[in-house]
Design a protein around this motif. Structure first.
Motif, PDB file in Angstrom:
ATOM      1  N   LEU A 369       0.835  -1.208   0.000  1.00  0.00           N
ATOM      2  CA  LEU A 369       0.000   0.000   0.000  1.00  0.00           C
ATOM      3  C   LEU A 369       0.870   1.259   0.000  1.00  0.00           C
ATOM      4  O   LEU A 369       0.557   2.242  -0.690  1.00  0.00           O
ATOM      5  CB  LEU A 369      -0.910   0.028   1.230  1.00  0.00           C
ATOM      6  CG  LEU A 369      -2.183  -0.814   1.207  1.00  0.00           C
ATOM      7  CD1 LEU A 369      -2.937  -0.639   2.519  1.00  0.00           C
ATOM      8  CD2 LEU A 369      -3.074  -0.443   0.037  1.00  0.00           C
ATOM      9  N   ALA A 370       1.936   1.233   0.779  1.00  0.00           N
ATOM     10  CA  ALA A 370       2.832   2.385   0.833  1.00  0.00           C
ATOM     11  C   ALA A 370       3.449   2.657  -0.533  1.00  0.00           C
ATOM     12  O   ALA A 370       3.518   3.806  -0.993  1.00  0.00           O
ATOM     13  CB  ALA A 370       3.928   2.144   1.867  1.00  0.00           C
ATOM     14  N   LEU A 371       3.880   1.582  -1.200  1.00  0.00           N
ATOM     15  CA  LEU A 371       4.500   1.749  -2.521  1.00  0.00           C
ATOM     16  C   LEU A 371       3.486   2.236  -3.545  1.00  0.00           C
ATOM     17  O   LEU A 371       3.775   3.111  -4.368  1.00  0.00           O
ATOM     18  CB  LEU A 371       5.107   0.413  -2.974  1.00  0.00           C
ATOM     19  CG  LEU A 371       6.338  -0.062  -2.199  1.00  0.00           C
ATOM     20  CD1 LEU A 371       6.714  -1.492  -2.581  1.00  0.00           C
ATOM     21  CD2 LEU A 371       7.515   0.882  -2.438  1.00  0.00           C
ATOM     22  N   ALA A 372       2.275   1.665  -3.492  1.00  0.00           N
ATOM     23  CA  ALA A 372       1.254   2.018  -4.494  1.00  0.00           C
ATOM     24  C   ALA A 372       0.789   3.456  -4.359  1.00  0.00           C
ATOM     25  O   ALA A 372       0.427   4.103  -5.355  1.00  0.00           O
ATOM     26  CB  ALA A 372       0.068   1.062  -4.366  1.00  0.00           C
ATOM     27  N   ARG A 376       4.336   7.458   3.365  1.00  0.00           N
ATOM     28  CA  ARG A 376       5.403   7.189   4.328  1.00  0.00           C
ATOM     29  C   ARG A 376       4.989   7.661   5.720  1.00  0.00           C
ATOM     30  O   ARG A 376       5.011   6.901   6.664  1.00  0.00           O
ATOM     31  CB  ARG A 376       6.714   7.875   3.904  1.00  0.00           C
ATOM     32  CG  ARG A 376       7.906   7.470   4.761  1.00  0.00           C
ATOM     33  CD  ARG A 376       9.187   8.143   4.263  1.00  0.00           C
ATOM     34  NE  ARG A 376       9.118   9.595   4.370  1.00  0.00           N
ATOM     35  CZ  ARG A 376       9.379  10.264   5.477  1.00  0.00           C
ATOM     36  NH1 ARG A 376       9.733   9.623   6.570  1.00  0.00           N
ATOM     37  NH2 ARG A 376       9.292  11.579   5.513  1.00  0.00           N
ATOM     38  N   THR A 377       4.551   8.917   5.822  1.00  0.00           N
ATOM     39  CA  THR A 377       4.156   9.424   7.137  1.00  0.00           C
ATOM     40  C   THR A 377       2.712   9.021   7.425  1.00  0.00           C
ATOM     41  O   THR A 377       1.825   9.192   6.595  1.00  0.00           O
ATOM     42  CB  THR A 377       4.303  10.943   7.204  1.00  0.00           C
ATOM     43  OG1 THR A 377       3.571  11.541   6.133  1.00  0.00           O
ATOM     44  CG2 THR A 377       5.763  11.338   7.097  1.00  0.00           C
ATOM     45  N   LYS A 384      -1.557   0.604  19.085  1.00  0.00           N
ATOM     46  CA  LYS A 384      -1.135  -0.674  18.506  1.00  0.00           C
ATOM     47  C   LYS A 384      -0.543  -0.456  17.117  1.00  0.00           C
ATOM     48  O   LYS A 384       0.512  -1.018  16.791  1.00  0.00           O
ATOM     49  CB  LYS A 384      -2.327  -1.631  18.436  1.00  0.00           C
ATOM     50  CG  LYS A 384      -2.021  -2.940  17.706  1.00  0.00           C
ATOM     51  CD  LYS A 384      -3.186  -3.904  17.734  1.00  0.00           C
ATOM     52  CE  LYS A 384      -2.837  -5.200  17.001  1.00  0.00           C
ATOM     53  NZ  LYS A 384      -3.890  -6.231  17.130  1.00  0.00           N
ATOM     54  N   LEU A 385      -1.200   0.337  16.311  1.00  0.00           N
ATOM     55  CA  LEU A 385      -0.739   0.488  14.929  1.00  0.00           C
ATOM     56  C   LEU A 385       0.649   1.128  14.866  1.00  0.00           C
ATOM     57  O   LEU A 385       1.484   0.713  14.049  1.00  0.00           O
ATOM     58  CB  LEU A 385      -1.747   1.308  14.108  1.00  0.00           C
ATOM     59  CG  LEU A 385      -1.442   1.423  12.625  1.00  0.00           C
ATOM     60  CD1 LEU A 385      -1.343   0.055  11.957  1.00  0.00           C
ATOM     61  CD2 LEU A 385      -2.504   2.271  11.913  1.00  0.00           C
ATOM     62  N   VAL A 386       0.914   2.118  15.711  1.00  0.00           N
ATOM     63  CA  VAL A 386       2.252   2.732  15.656  1.00  0.00           C
ATOM     64  C   VAL A 386       3.329   1.736  16.082  1.00  0.00           C
ATOM     65  O   VAL A 386       4.489   1.854  15.685  1.00  0.00           O
ATOM     66  CB  VAL A 386       2.360   4.031  16.494  1.00  0.00           C
ATOM     67  CG1 VAL A 386       1.474   5.117  15.923  1.00  0.00           C
ATOM     68  CG2 VAL A 386       2.036   3.791  17.971  1.00  0.00           C
ATOM     69  N   TYR A 392       7.026  -1.853   8.484  1.00  0.00           N
ATOM     70  CA  TYR A 392       6.554  -1.894   7.098  1.00  0.00           C
ATOM     71  C   TYR A 392       7.035  -0.676   6.301  1.00  0.00           C
ATOM     72  O   TYR A 392       6.552  -0.431   5.202  1.00  0.00           O
ATOM     73  CB  TYR A 392       5.030  -1.953   7.065  1.00  0.00           C
ATOM     74  CG  TYR A 392       4.454  -3.311   7.440  1.00  0.00           C
ATOM     75  CD1 TYR A 392       4.072  -4.221   6.463  1.00  0.00           C
ATOM     76  CD2 TYR A 392       4.290  -3.686   8.764  1.00  0.00           C
ATOM     77  CE1 TYR A 392       3.544  -5.464   6.799  1.00  0.00           C
ATOM     78  CE2 TYR A 392       3.768  -4.916   9.115  1.00  0.00           C
ATOM     79  CZ  TYR A 392       3.398  -5.809   8.122  1.00  0.00           C
ATOM     80  OH  TYR A 392       2.880  -7.034   8.466  1.00  0.00           O
ATOM     81  N   GLY A 393       7.934   0.085   6.878  1.00  0.00           N
ATOM     82  CA  GLY A 393       8.521   1.201   6.154  1.00  0.00           C
ATOM     83  C   GLY A 393       7.837   2.534   6.370  1.00  0.00           C
ATOM     84  O   GLY A 393       8.175   3.516   5.707  1.00  0.00           O
ATOM     85  N   TYR A 394       6.876   2.597   7.291  1.00  0.00           N
ATOM     86  CA  TYR A 394       6.188   3.866   7.561  1.00  0.00           C
ATOM     87  C   TYR A 394       6.896   4.618   8.683  1.00  0.00           C
ATOM     88  O   TYR A 394       7.576   4.019   9.525  1.00  0.00           O
ATOM     89  CB  TYR A 394       4.744   3.614   7.998  1.00  0.00           C
ATOM     90  CG  TYR A 394       3.829   3.093   6.909  1.00  0.00           C
ATOM     91  CD1 TYR A 394       2.944   3.939   6.246  1.00  0.00           C
ATOM     92  CD2 TYR A 394       3.840   1.740   6.558  1.00  0.00           C
ATOM     93  CE1 TYR A 394       2.096   3.455   5.258  1.00  0.00           C
ATOM     94  CE2 TYR A 394       3.000   1.258   5.566  1.00  0.00           C
ATOM     95  CZ  TYR A 394       2.130   2.117   4.922  1.00  0.00           C
ATOM     96  OH  TYR A 394       1.296   1.642   3.936  1.00  0.00           O
TER      97      TYR A 394
END
Lengths: 415, 143
Positions: A369-372, A376-377, A384-386, A392-394
């Motif tokens: 999803l990040a690539l598509a 990034r931010t 939990k998510l942070v 995953y590169g975020y």
């Protein structure tokens, strides 16, 4: 392990190869944890998204589904955790067709096995809540900690293959949180100031979880000031489980197995570790963006309840999400229906948010999803998510729901 | 010099031998790994950037969620997994993952294995006996 006549029959293959495989797996795990027998369960909750399974895992589930003569069918009511793609909105997120196709194969196979495709991590809020003493095979850390702590039901973390096995045998090895003595408190925390938001409760969960030595620690929380709601406890428990691998907590005077402090421990209570607003602020400070611009604002992990969805729509208040920022909201399909009926979905989508059902962000192939989308931010109110998404590169940051909404509208934090 | 022997609880899987990759940090496949590249990808992890493929991975305890139980199977199938996993203290997910994936796995040792074994040590893992043996030349070189 002591086996019943039925379990011996399963083990020698009388009930088919899938159930034989399932019991062999369960015996291996049971012996690892010194279980002496099995306990029957009343429901199973399965985490199975393609981000976790990959093609090999999907092939495996399909082989179970293809077993002849009903031998790959569930024996107890069994439901699913979030999927890795929202089949209605995946194109809006640029998810690859191959990912969606794999997710379709998995959903079809699970349905063939007899799973009800609830696709939710908050089954305790929107499907069938567990009751005290009920033995379960729950497969999401958030659902396990809520079931053990708030509902006083009994479950270990049953990861995907283990939950699949439990659905085929109707039982789990009796160890861990199925046993009375494991459920007693091992450490004590005092909230000296009341958390003010879902993310504050998540931060408290994170602060406690970080201090847990292992799955076998049971934190006890006391507070004369805080009166948490079910959603507050959801964020507290979900974060505690994420940071600590923690499966149970007690909240004195609130959760059923902690009517008073002495009842929470086997012996005398230990010294309480205080948690103040300054500690919560330091936790937030661990997750700050290095730039102001926000690529994506995410409300998920756990999926939002109906009340959280309503609050989110109220906070947007007719404003529009910034053109350079995406705002994603994930809820359960059962709750999405109620949001549709009550104008909540429309309010959020009119603002430019993408309302997703039956998924959770980190289970949606977040790296792809990040690539598509060039993300990034990431800003979220989920502690939990942070904790998860950095891998995953975020670059993740934690803020309150109101601050997240303001940032989604402004396209940046601190406006 | 003699080999070092560590005793743990009987584990899961069959005996293997390989080089250790060690940190006094915790483990979740979902949170910590880029499973495509075969490296630790969580920036705050002590093994960030390190390849775990084919290594005897030695860490403190399990943290995070349930996904490791599927992910280890996928990693083993793609031949992108650790050779074995040793923890001071396991949670159910790691045991379930090892059983499903057929990965050598043990925990509950008589010492803190993240301190007793060093990255690069040659390690024999015998899960059914709950034994971990660090080869003599390795233990000499590392200490």
């Amino acid at each position: 392990m002591d086996l019943t006549a039925l379990e011996k029959a399963i083990l020698q293959g009388d009930h088919g190869a899938p159930r034989q495989w399932a019991l062999e797996q369960q015996i291996a795990v049971g012996e690892f944890f010194d279980a002496t027998d099995f306990v029957e369960v009343t429901q199973v909750h399965l985490c199975a998204d393609t981000e976790a399974l990959g093609p090999a895992g999907v092939d495996f589930v399909e082989r179970i589904a293809a077993a002849p003569a009903g031998r790959g069918k569930v024996w107890v009511p069994s439901i699913t955790d979030p999927r890795g793609a929202d089949f209605k909105r995946h194109a809006d997120l640029g998810q690859a067709e191959a990912i969606v196709a794999l997710e379709c194969r998995l959903a079809d196979a699970l349905a063939e096995i007899g799973y009800l495709l609830t696709n939710t991590c908050i089954n305790y809020q929107c499907i069938v809540p567990p009751v005290p003493g009920e033995h379960l095979a729950f497969g999401d850390t958030g659902s396990v900690i809520f079931a053990n702590s708030v509902a006083s039901a009994r479950s270990n973390f049953e990861g995907g293959p283990a939950a699949l096995a439990a659905s085929l045998t109707g039982r789990v090895p009796r160890y861990g949180y199925h046993l009375d003595d494991v459920r007693k408190g091992t450490c004590l925390f005092e909230l000296v100031e009341a958390p003010n938001s879902y993310s504050d409760w998540g931060a408290v969960g994170g602060i406690i979880g970080r201090q847990m030595d292992s799955y076998w620690d049971v934190p006890v929380v006391v507070s004369r000031l805080a009166a948490p709601t079910a959603d507050d406890l959801k964020h507290l428990g979900t974060a505690m489980a994420s940071y600590g691998s923690t499966a149970m907590f007690h909240f004195v005077g609130l959760t059923p197995e902690a009517p008073a402090l002495p009842a929470s421990f086997t012996g005398p209570p230990p010294r309480a570790e205080p948690i103040a607003q300054a500690d919560i602020s330091r936790f937030y400070a661990d997750f700050k963006l290095t730039a102001d611009e926000v690529d994506v604002v995410v409300f998920a992990a756990p999926q939002l309840s109906l009340f959280e969805m309503q609050r989110l729509a109220s906070l947007i208040g007719g404003r529009k999400v910034h053109v350079n920022t995406a705002m994603l909201v994930a809820t359960a399909p059962a709750i999405k229906v109620m949001c549709d009926r009550n104008g909540i979905t429309a309010a959020l989508e009119d603002a430019g948010a993408i309302v997703l059902e039956g998924v959770c962000f980190y289970q949606m192939h977040a790296r792809e999803l990040a690539l598509a989308n060039g993300w990034r931010t990431l800003l979220t109110n989920s502690a939990k998510l942070v904790n998860i998404i950095g891998g995953y590169g975020y670059e993740p940051a934690l803020a309150t729901m109101a601050q997240c909404v303001d940032a989604a509208v402004a396209g940046r934090v601190g406006q | 010099m003699t080999a070092l022997i560590f005793r743990g609880h009987p584990g899961i899987g069959t005996a293997v031998s390989g080089r250790a990759l060690v940190a006094a940090d915790n483990f979740s496949a979902r949170y910590d790994l880029d499973r495509t590249a075969g490296v630790f990808s969580r920036p705050t992890h002590a093994l960030y950037g390190e390849s775990y493929v084919g290594k005897v991975l030695i860490l403190n305890t399990a943290k995070g969620g349930v996904a490791t139980s599927w992910m280890l199977y996928d990693m083993v199938t793609r031949q992108m997994s650790p050779l074995a996993l040793l923890l001071n203290r396991a949670n159910p997910i790691m045991a379930q993952a090892a059983a499903f994936a057929g990965l050598a796995f043990s925990d509950r040792f008589d010492t803190d294995i993240t301190k007793a074994i060093h990255t690069g040590d040659q390690v024999d893992v015998r899960p059914q006996e709950g034994l971990v043996i660090v080869a003599s030349e390795s233990s000499t070189a590392a200490r």
